[in-house]
Design an enzyme around this catalytic site. Structure first.
Site: not given
Ligand code: PHB
Ligand code: APR
Length: 392
Positions: A72, A201, A293, A297, A385
């Site tokens: 990505h 997000y 989460p 990270k 990120y």
């Molecule tokens: C996930 O796919 O579990 C996931 C992806 C991005 C995040 C947190 C969890 O920021």
């Protein structure tokens, strides 16, 4: 039994370290209280930084992530239904993340450990550490009715937040920092195509939502929920209704609903134990730090810790050079605090806090609006990120 390094915990930190040390010719034994199926089946985050993918290649376990991982090169942020895109590749000179579940990483690590004869003892109960402040540390455990003991030069605690290793350091020697967030994340897995080709997000006045994935046919979706919510209060229908609302009108029509086959609620916490070395005990991964989460990270930080620790052990056993072992907490903590900051910042920017007033909400919206327009702000977001270079 004897090993040069005894590793407690066969999660990502313990297994990445076991491979790094094995590759350097250092004899390790890994002790894990659960069984292999449990460790491989645990559903956790699934976004790998470039440093983590490179580590997998370096260890010769990168073939499947190269084939099946989803690269990505950007992500979408959404404010009350209005999306904007952040292009990691453009902002960070080709940077990207790879979507690949932690359980897949664990399977790759464990299969290669079988091939290489790395010793992992599953089902090790009542693990206790002793002699950590002397020259001859040891680890004891029980398996069935038999008591066993491993003598080693060093012990590394990779046994997560609730493990025995950090608890073996005298309380007056521990320097810890913590923040608990007043909400949780409700996550589901469902075999339906993701509603977008990249992650979303979403900051919504009803709370945060995240659209993630594990493959082109498997979605991983999250909702901010109350810290004391129970999974049985969230039917699939209620989950998808709320998710559709928060993720925003531009994606709602693309949501394919389906039954969840995993549903769980996780608390959000920031935690750092700066005492990452005590005598002959070292801590790595979740045993030493927890991030919320947001930003994914956790596993990447565990990988970065053990890269640094692996180099230090290689220098010690290869050339008798102890400077890397002495410097490990400083080098690791420098990265840890930066990842703590980024996860804390992204959590604060995207979640609804219980005591937020109208002013606080305006601050969030203004910062997101700035992020939408400013290349400088987007660069700061993107470089964190995709993952800062080691020793940034
Ligand atoms: C996930 O796919 O579990 C996931 C992806 C991005 C995040 C947190 C969890 O920021
Ligand atoms: N004895 C032996 N093993 C133990 C003990 C103990 N007393 N306590 C815990 N363990 C094992 C757990 O069963 C688990 O398999 O240690 C392992 C720790 O693994 P993780 O919790 O995954 O921690 P870590 O390897 O540091 O991984 C960090 O991965 O799981 C995610 O959320 C985590 O993203 C973070 C990253």
């Amino acid at each position: 039994m004897r090993a040069q390094v005894g590793i407690i915990g066969a999660g990502p930190a313990g297994m990445f370290l076991a491979h790094l040390l094995h590759a350097a010719g250092i004899k390790v034994v890994v002790l894990e209280q659960r069984d292999r199926a449990y460790v491989e089946g645990r559903v956790r985050a699934g976004v790998l930084e470039q440093t983590t993918v490179q580590l997998m290649h370096r260890l010769g376990i990168g073939a499947r992530v190269a084939r099946e991982g989803l690269v990505h090169a950007g992500t979408t942020l959404c404010v009350d239904g209005e999306p904007f895109h952040v292009d990691f590749a453009d902002l960070t000179d080709g940077g990207a993340v790879t979507v690949y579940g932690q359980s897949e990483v664990m399977k790759d690590l464990n299969l290669a450990a079988d091939d290489r004869g790395i010793r992992i003892i599953y089902g090790a109960a009542n693990v206790t550490l002793d002699g950590l402040d002397g020259d001859h540390p040891a680890v004891s455990w029980t398996k069935g009715k038999t008591m066993r003991r491993l003598a080693c030069d060093f012990v590394v605690g990779c046994d997560g937040y609730h493990g025995v290793s950090r608890a073996s350091i005298p309380a007056d020697q521990l320097k810890t920092f913590e923040r608990v967030y007043p909400f949780g994340w409700l996550g589901i897995l469902a075999d339906v195509p993701p509603c977008n080709h990249e992650l979303i997000y979403a900051n919504h006045q009803r709370g945060f939502a995240l659209a993630s994935m594990r493959s082109p046919t498997r979605s991983r979706c999250y909702l901010q929920c109350a810290a004391d919510d129970r999974v049985d209060e969230w039917s699939d229908e209620r989950f998808w209704d709320e998710f559709s609302e928060r993720i925003g009108a531009s994606f709602t029509a693309r949501i394919v609903r389906g039954p969840s086959f995993e549903k769980s609620i996780a608390p959000l916490r920031s935690f750092v134990c700066e005492t990452m070395r005590w005598g002959r005990l070292f801590l790595a991964g979740d045993a030493a730090h927890i991030v919320p989460p947001t930003g994914a990270k956790g596993m990447n930080l565990a990988a970065a810790d053990v890269i640094v620790l692996g180099e230090a052990f290689a220098a010690w056993y290869g050339a008798g050079d102890s400077s890397g072992l002495e410097d490990y907490p400083r080098r690791a903590l420098d990265r840890i605090w930066k990842a703590e900051r980024f996860s804390w910042w992204l959590t604060n920017l995207t979640h609804r806090f219980p005591h937020m007033d109208v002013f606080d909400r305006h601050m969030q919206i203004a910062e997101l609006s700035y992020l939408k327009r400013s290349r400088a702000a987007q660069t700061a977001f993107a470089e964190n990120y995709v993952g800062l270079p080691l020793d940034f």
